[in-house]
Write a protein that holds these residues in place. Structure first.
Motif, short mmCIF file in Angstrom:
data_model
loop_
_atom_site.label_atom_id
_atom_site.label_comp_id
_atom_site.label_asym_id
_atom_site.label_seq_id
_atom_site.Cartn_x
_atom_site.Cartn_y
_atom_site.Cartn_z
N PHE A 1 0.83 -1.20 0.00
CA PHE A 1 0.00 0.00 0.00
C PHE A 1 0.87 1.26 0.00
N GLU B 1 0.84 4.07 -2.90
CA GLU B 1 0.58 5.48 -2.60
C GLU B 1 1.73 6.35 -3.12
N ILE C 1 -2.83 4.99 -5.64
CA ILE C 1 -3.91 5.09 -4.67
C ILE C 1 -3.67 6.35 -3.85
N ARG C 2 -4.71 6.82 -3.21
CA ARG C 2 -4.54 7.99 -2.34
C ARG C 2 -5.40 7.80 -1.09
N TYR D 1 -8.20 4.04 1.63
CA TYR D 1 -7.64 4.54 0.38
C TYR D 1 -8.65 4.36 -0.74
N VAL D 2 -8.45 5.08 -1.81
CA VAL D 2 -9.21 4.89 -3.04
C VAL D 2 -8.23 4.85 -4.20
N LEU D 3 -8.65 4.18 -5.28
CA LEU D 3 -7.82 4.17 -6.47
C LEU D 3 -7.77 5.56 -7.07
N ASN D 4 -6.62 5.95 -7.55
CA ASN D 4 -6.45 7.24 -8.20
C ASN D 4 -6.57 7.00 -9.71
#
Length: 85
Positions: free
Chosen positions: A34, A38, A43-44, A52-55
């Motif tokens: 992770f 990041e 991900i952010r 987190y969410v996918l960017n």
């Protein structure tokens, strides 16, 4: 998603033993993954929340396309990658 929830889901999916030391090692590996995702901006972290969410715009220039020649002989010529545990 969070590293902890992802670790728990993967651990259960893989039907691993109920061993806290093994899970702790596995969780650290997921946490490291992770952190790398990041850092690569793939991900952010969510602001004001856990997880987190996918960017959707992330990872530009990180991922490389597969070689055009995907024939069996070209794959064999590259050799087998070393097994890592």
């Amino acid at each position: 998603m969070s590293a902890k929830s992802t670790s728990l889901d993967l651990w259960a999916y893989q039907k691993r033993p109920n061993d806290i030391l093994q899970f702790d090692r596995f969780y650290r590996q997921v946490r490291t993954a992770f952190n790398k995702l990041e850092k690569a901006d793939m991900i952010r972290k969510l602001e004001g929340r856990l997880g987190y969410v996918l960017n959707p715009d992330g990872g530009q220039g990180i991922l490389k396309p597969l070689p055009a020649d995907r024939s069996e002989s070209s794959i064999e010529s590259r050799g087998t990658p070393p097994h890592r545990e």
